[in-house]
Design a protein around this motif. Structure first.
Motif, short mmCIF file in Angstrom:
data_model
loop_
_atom_site.label_atom_id
_atom_site.label_comp_id
_atom_site.label_asym_id
_atom_site.label_seq_id
_atom_site.Cartn_x
_atom_site.Cartn_y
_atom_site.Cartn_z
N MET A 25 0.81 -1.07 0.05
CA MET A 25 0.05 0.18 0.03
C MET A 25 0.99 1.37 -0.01
SD MET A 25 -2.67 1.32 2.81
CE MET A 25 -3.96 0.20 2.47
N ALA A 26 0.69 2.25 -0.92
CA ALA A 26 1.51 3.53 -0.89
C ALA A 26 0.86 4.49 -0.12
CB ALA A 26 1.47 3.73 -2.50
N SER A 27 1.76 5.16 0.24
CA SER A 27 1.35 6.39 1.23
C SER A 27 1.90 7.65 0.66
CB SER A 27 1.66 6.00 2.54
OG SER A 27 1.50 7.38 3.43
N SER A 28 1.23 8.57 0.62
CA SER A 28 1.80 9.97 0.24
C SER A 28 1.89 11.07 1.38
CB SER A 28 1.08 10.35 -0.85
OG SER A 28 -0.31 10.73 -0.71
N TYR A 29 1.79 10.30 2.58
CA TYR A 29 1.66 11.24 3.65
C TYR A 29 3.06 11.86 3.97
CZ TYR A 29 1.29 12.87 8.47
OH TYR A 29 1.18 13.67 9.65
N PRO A 30 3.30 13.06 4.36
CA PRO A 30 2.42 13.92 4.30
C PRO A 30 2.26 14.60 2.84
CG PRO A 30 4.60 14.74 5.10
CD PRO A 30 4.65 13.47 5.01
N PHE A 31 3.08 14.31 2.09
CA PHE A 31 2.89 14.72 0.54
C PHE A 31 4.03 14.00 -0.31
CE2 PHE A 31 4.95 18.08 3.08
CZ PHE A 31 6.30 17.99 2.46
N PRO A 32 3.75 13.98 -1.68
CA PRO A 32 4.81 12.87 -2.23
C PRO A 32 6.21 13.14 -2.39
CG PRO A 32 2.52 13.31 -3.65
CD PRO A 32 2.58 14.38 -2.31
N PHE A 33 6.49 14.41 -2.35
CA PHE A 33 7.85 14.78 -2.58
C PHE A 33 8.36 15.74 -1.15
CE2 PHE A 33 11.49 17.48 -3.52
CZ PHE A 33 12.37 16.61 -3.86
N ILE A 34 9.26 14.87 -0.61
CA ILE A 34 9.46 15.43 0.64
C ILE A 34 11.08 15.83 0.59
CG2 ILE A 34 10.16 14.91 2.84
CD1 ILE A 34 7.94 12.75 2.79
N LYS A 35 11.39 17.19 0.71
CA LYS A 35 12.72 17.58 0.51
C LYS A 35 13.68 16.99 1.69
CE LYS A 35 15.53 21.85 0.31
NZ LYS A 35 15.33 23.08 0.15
N GLY A 36 14.83 16.52 1.12
CA GLY A 36 15.74 16.01 2.16
C GLY A 36 15.59 14.38 2.28
N VAL A 37 14.68 13.79 1.74
CA VAL A 37 14.40 12.34 1.68
C VAL A 37 14.96 11.61 0.61
CG1 VAL A 37 12.61 10.66 1.96
CG2 VAL A 37 12.30 12.67 3.09
N SER A 38 15.63 10.87 0.94
CA SER A 38 16.22 10.00 -0.30
C SER A 38 15.86 8.56 -0.54
CB SER A 38 17.88 9.93 0.11
OG SER A 38 18.59 10.90 0.28
N ASP A 39 16.11 8.21 -1.58
CA ASP A 39 15.62 6.58 -2.06
C ASP A 39 16.28 5.81 -0.80
OD1 ASP A 39 14.30 5.15 -3.81
OD2 ASP A 39 16.21 4.13 -4.54
N GLY A 40 15.35 5.15 -0.45
CA GLY A 40 15.67 3.75 0.50
C GLY A 40 15.53 4.33 1.86
N ASP A 41 15.27 5.58 2.26
CA ASP A 41 15.23 5.98 3.62
C ASP A 41 13.91 5.41 4.26
OD1 ASP A 41 17.30 7.98 3.53
OD2 ASP A 41 16.01 9.48 3.41
N VAL A 42 13.92 5.11 5.65
CA VAL A 42 12.70 4.36 6.09
C VAL A 42 12.32 5.34 7.33
CG1 VAL A 42 13.75 2.27 6.02
CG2 VAL A 42 14.48 3.27 7.78
N ARG A 43 10.99 5.13 7.75
CA ARG A 43 10.31 5.47 8.69
C ARG A 43 9.51 4.85 9.40
NH1 ARG A 43 6.20 9.72 5.56
NH2 ARG A 43 4.73 8.31 4.84
N LEU A 44 8.98 5.19 10.72
CA LEU A 44 7.96 4.45 11.28
C LEU A 44 6.53 5.31 11.27
CD1 LEU A 44 9.90 3.21 14.49
CD2 LEU A 44 9.25 1.77 12.49
N VAL A 45 5.60 4.65 11.05
CA VAL A 45 4.18 5.34 10.84
C VAL A 45 3.02 4.63 11.72
CG1 VAL A 45 4.63 6.45 8.80
CG2 VAL A 45 3.73 4.22 8.86
N GLY A 46 2.07 5.06 12.14
CA GLY A 46 0.95 4.65 12.90
C GLY A 46 0.92 4.24 14.31
N SER A 47 1.94 4.85 15.08
CA SER A 47 1.92 4.71 16.43
C SER A 47 2.26 6.06 17.09
CB SER A 47 2.92 3.72 16.81
OG SER A 47 2.99 3.58 18.17
N THR A 48 1.63 6.06 18.27
CA THR A 48 2.05 7.51 19.09
C THR A 48 3.23 7.22 20.04
OG1 THR A 48 0.55 6.96 20.83
CG2 THR A 48 -0.29 8.11 19.06
N SER A 49 3.65 6.00 20.12
CA SER A 49 4.85 5.62 20.94
C SER A 49 6.22 5.57 20.23
CB SER A 49 4.62 4.20 21.50
OG SER A 49 3.51 4.02 22.08
N ASN A 50 7.04 6.52 20.77
CA ASN A 50 8.45 6.44 20.17
C ASN A 50 8.97 5.25 19.84
OD1 ASN A 50 10.61 7.92 19.11
ND2 ASN A 50 11.49 8.12 21.32
#
Length: 72
Positions: free
Chosen positions: A1-26
């Motif tokens: 499932m693709a997600s464009s949150y918060p928007f499709p092009f993010i300055k400073g984000v590179s191919d292969g970068d990872v992130r965690l989403v969907g939790s309020t816990s660090n």
């Protein structure tokens, strides 16, 4: 499932970068990886991950290591 949150092009984000989403816990959440040519984040399915796999992602996110987790 693709997600464009918060928007499709993010300055400073590179191919292969990872992130965690969907939790309020660090340090918790679903893993997404950025695909530069499509300019979208894609959710990674953790089925079959080991503690070594989790550790690689966590280190990429700046944590000391990781642990296995149950997919929910």
């Amino acid at each position: 499932m693709a997600s464009s949150y918060p928007f499709p092009f993010i300055k400073g984000v590179s191919d292969g970068d990872v992130r965690l989403v969907g939790s309020t816990s660090n340090g918790q959440g679903a893993v997404e990886i950025y695909h530069q040519s499509s300019r979208q984040w894609y959710r990674v399915c953790p089925t079959g991950w080991t503690s070594s796999d989790a550790s690689v992602i966590c280190k990429k996110l700046g944590y000391d290591g990781g642990v296995e987790s149950t997919y929910r």
